[in-house]
Design a protein around this motif. Structure first.
Motif, PDB file in Angstrom:
ATOM      1  N   ILE A 310      34.395  36.383  42.336  1.00 21.84           N
ATOM      2  CA  ILE A 310      33.792  35.717  43.481  1.00 21.84           C
ATOM      3  C   ILE A 310      32.238  35.715  43.521  1.00 21.84           C
ATOM      4  CG2 ILE A 310      33.991  35.609  46.042  1.00 21.84           C
ATOM      5  CD1 ILE A 310      36.859  36.768  45.815  1.00 21.84           C
ATOM      6  N   SER A 312      28.653  35.006  45.826  1.00 23.51           N
ATOM      7  CA  SER A 312      28.227  34.675  47.224  1.00 23.51           C
ATOM      8  C   SER A 312      26.788  34.541  47.090  1.00 23.51           C
ATOM      9  CB  SER A 312      28.586  35.362  48.004  1.00 23.51           C
ATOM     10  OG  SER A 312      30.058  35.534  48.129  1.00 23.51           O
ATOM     11  N   ARG A 342      35.430  26.181  45.376  1.00 23.07           N
ATOM     12  CA  ARG A 342      34.679  26.691  46.534  1.00 23.07           C
ATOM     13  C   ARG A 342      35.474  27.231  47.521  1.00 23.07           C
ATOM     14  NH1 ARG A 342      32.570  22.262  47.993  1.00 23.07           N
ATOM     15  NH2 ARG A 342      30.472  22.105  46.931  1.00 23.07           N
ATOM     16  N   THR A 347      30.198  30.233  48.975  1.00 31.25           N
ATOM     17  CA  THR A 347      30.847  31.210  48.203  1.00 31.25           C
ATOM     18  C   THR A 347      31.963  30.502  47.219  1.00 31.25           C
ATOM     19  OG1 THR A 347      30.974  32.758  50.137  1.00 31.25           O
ATOM     20  CG2 THR A 347      32.620  33.234  48.427  1.00 31.25           C
TER      21      THR A 347
END
Length: 397
Positions: A310, A312, A342, A347
Motif C-alpha cells: 500500500i 500513500s 486505487r 492511496t
C-alpha cells in the motif's frame, strides 16, 4: 348553498419559472415575468412556494433585506405594490390575489395554486405505496415533471436549499424507475431517463450502466462504448477515480459485441489482448481482489512468495496532481504483470508477484527514488506498508 368559484393557477418551478395552463398563456406571462427585476421575481417565487401558509412581514424582511436596508418596512411595502401589480397583469380576472393580514401576507382563499413541485412529491409518495405497473406509471409521471433544477435562475440561499431537495427526489425516482423499464425491456424510455438524469448528476453510475445496457440490447455497442469513455474520462477528471467493475464489464461486453465474424483465433486474441503493453496493469479494486485470489491459489501449488504493498502520498501532497504523477511512476516502473488499484485519493495498492517482503521493500524504495527524482518540487512524502501475501504479520516502512 352558494359557493364562490375558486380559480386554479398553475406554476412551474422545475426549470424555468412559468405560470399558466397553456403554451399561449405561458408565453404571454413569461414576457411579463422577464421584465421583473431579479429580487422582485425571487420575492414572488418565495410567496408562490409558500402559498400554503401565511408569511410574516418579519420573515420577508429577514429573507430579502436583512441588514442591507435603512428602511426595510418601506422596502417591503414597495415590493408588495410591485408584485401585486404584476399579479393583476398576469391574472386580470382575479381580484385581490394577495391579502394583507395582521403582520403577515397570504393568498386569497378563492385562489388555488398548483405547483409542479407538489405534484412531483405526491407522485413519488404514491409510487412508494404502489407496485407493478402502477408503480412504473407513477414514477414515469414524476420523472417527466422534472424540466430542470428548482428555480434554476434563482441563486438566493432559500432557493438553493430547496433545489437540492427536489434534485434528490428526482434522482431517487429515476433510480427506482430504471430497473422497472429494464425488466419490461423498454429500452428507448430507459435511455431517455438516463440521458436527462446524467445531466443532473453524472457520478451516479446507474445512469451510465443502464444506458449502456439498453444500447447494447438495441445493437448499438459502439454508442455504449462512447458512453463508457465519456463517463470514465469525466470521473477521472472530476473525482480522480476509475469506473467500477460493473461499468468495466459492460464496456468489455460492448467491445466484444462490436467485433463481427469472431472465430476461435479471434476469441483467443480478444482474451489475451490486442496489443502488447509494457506498463503495469491498472485495474478496479474488485478486479484486483480477483487477481489476488487467483495468485493465492497459484502460491499454494508453486510455493513462491508474493507481496502486497500500500502506497500513500501523505498529507502535504496535492491529491489530483501528485496522484497522477504517482500513477505514472507505478505504471512505468513496475512489471507488466503487477496489478495496481486505487484505494482512495492518493492511496494505491499493488501486488508484486514472486517477490517476498524484502524484495518488495527494495521495489518500493526504487519507486520512491524515481518519484522524487522526476518530480523534485512535489511536497508529497510517500509512505509504504508491505505485507507478504497470505502472511499475518505486516511490516511498515
Amino acid at each position: 348553498m352558494n359557493m364562490e368559484k375558486k380559480n386554479v393557477y398553475h406554476f412551474g418551478l422545475l426549470g424555468m419559472f412559468i405560470c399558466g395552463s397553456t403554451e399561449e398563456e405561458r408565453a404571454r406571462n413569461g414576457q411579463m415575468l422577464g421584465k421583473l427585476g431579479r429580487k422582485a421575481l425571487s420575492f414572488l417565487q418565495y410567496l408562490v412556494v409558500n402559498h400554503g401558509r401565511s408569511v410574516s412581514s418579519e420573515e420577508l424582511i429577514e429573507q430579502f433585506w436583512g441588514d442591507n436596508s435603512s428602511n426595510p418596512s418601506n422596502a417591503l411595502r414597495n415590493m408588495l405594490f410591485k408584485v401585486r401589480g404584476l399579479l393583476k397583469a398576469l391574472f386580470p380576472e382575479q381580484e385581490g390575489m394577495l391579502l394583507t393580514l395582521p403582520d403577515c401576507y397570504a393568498w386569497s382563499p378563492q385562489v388555488i395554486l398548483e405547483l409542479d413541485t407538489e405534484q412531483l412529491e405526491a407522485l413519488c409518495l404514491k409510487a412508494k405505496r404502489a407496485d407493478g405497473e402502477e408503480r412504473c406509471r407513477l414514477l414515469g409521471q414524476a420523472v417527466s415533471l422534472y424540466k430542470g433544477d428548482f428555480l434554476s435562475g434563482n441563486d438566493a440561499d432559500w432557493a438553493r436549499e430547496q433545489r437540492q431537495y427536489y434534485q434528490t427526489l428526482y434522482l431517487d425516482a429515476c433510480r427506482a424507475l430504471l430497473p422497472l423499464y429494464d425488466k419490461k425491456e423498454q429500452w428507448m424510455e430507459l435511455i431517455a431517463v438516463c440521458s436527462q438524469a446524467y445531466t443532473v448528476d453524472f457520478s451516479i453510475e446507474d445512469f451510465t450502466a443502464y444506458q449502456m445496457q439498453a444500447l447494447i440490447a438495441l445493437g448499438q455497442a459502439e454508442q455504449a462504448e462512447e458512453k463508457y469513455e465519456a463517463f470514465r474520462d469525466r470521473m477521472r477528471q472530476v473525482y480522480g477515480i476509475l469506473p467500477t467493475e460493473r461499468i468495466e464489464q459492460l464496456h468489455a461486453l460492448a467491445a466484444g459485441l462490436r467485433k463481427t465474424g469472431v472465430e476461435d483465433e479471434d476469441i483467443f486474441r480478444l482474451v489475451c489482448g490486442e496489443e502488447d503493453d509494457s506498463h503495469a496493469f491498472f485495474c478496479t479494486f474488485a478486479t484486483f481482489q480477483s487477481i489476488v485470489a487467483l495468485e493465492r491459489r497459484h502460491m499454494a501449488r508453486s510455493g513462491q512468495a508474493s507481496s502486497l504493498v500500500i502506497i500513500s502520498l501523505g498529507q502535504n501532497a496535492v491529491p489530483t496532481t501528485d496522484g497522477r504523477r504517482l500513477e505514472r511512476i507505478l505504471l512505468e516502473k513496475l512489471r507488466t504483470g503487477d496489478p495496481i488499484a486505487r484505494l482512495e485519493a492518493g492511496t494505491y495498492i499493488l501486488m508484486l508477484t514472486g517477490a517476498d517482503e524484502e524484495s518488495a521493500r527494495l521495489v518500493v524504495s526504487r519507486i520512491d527514488c524515481a518519484f522524487h527524482r522526476t518530480y523534485r518540487h512535489s511536497a508529497a512524502k510517500l509512505t509504504y506498508q508491505v505485507a507478504g501475501l497470505g502472511a499475518k504479520k505486516k511490516t511498515e516502512m
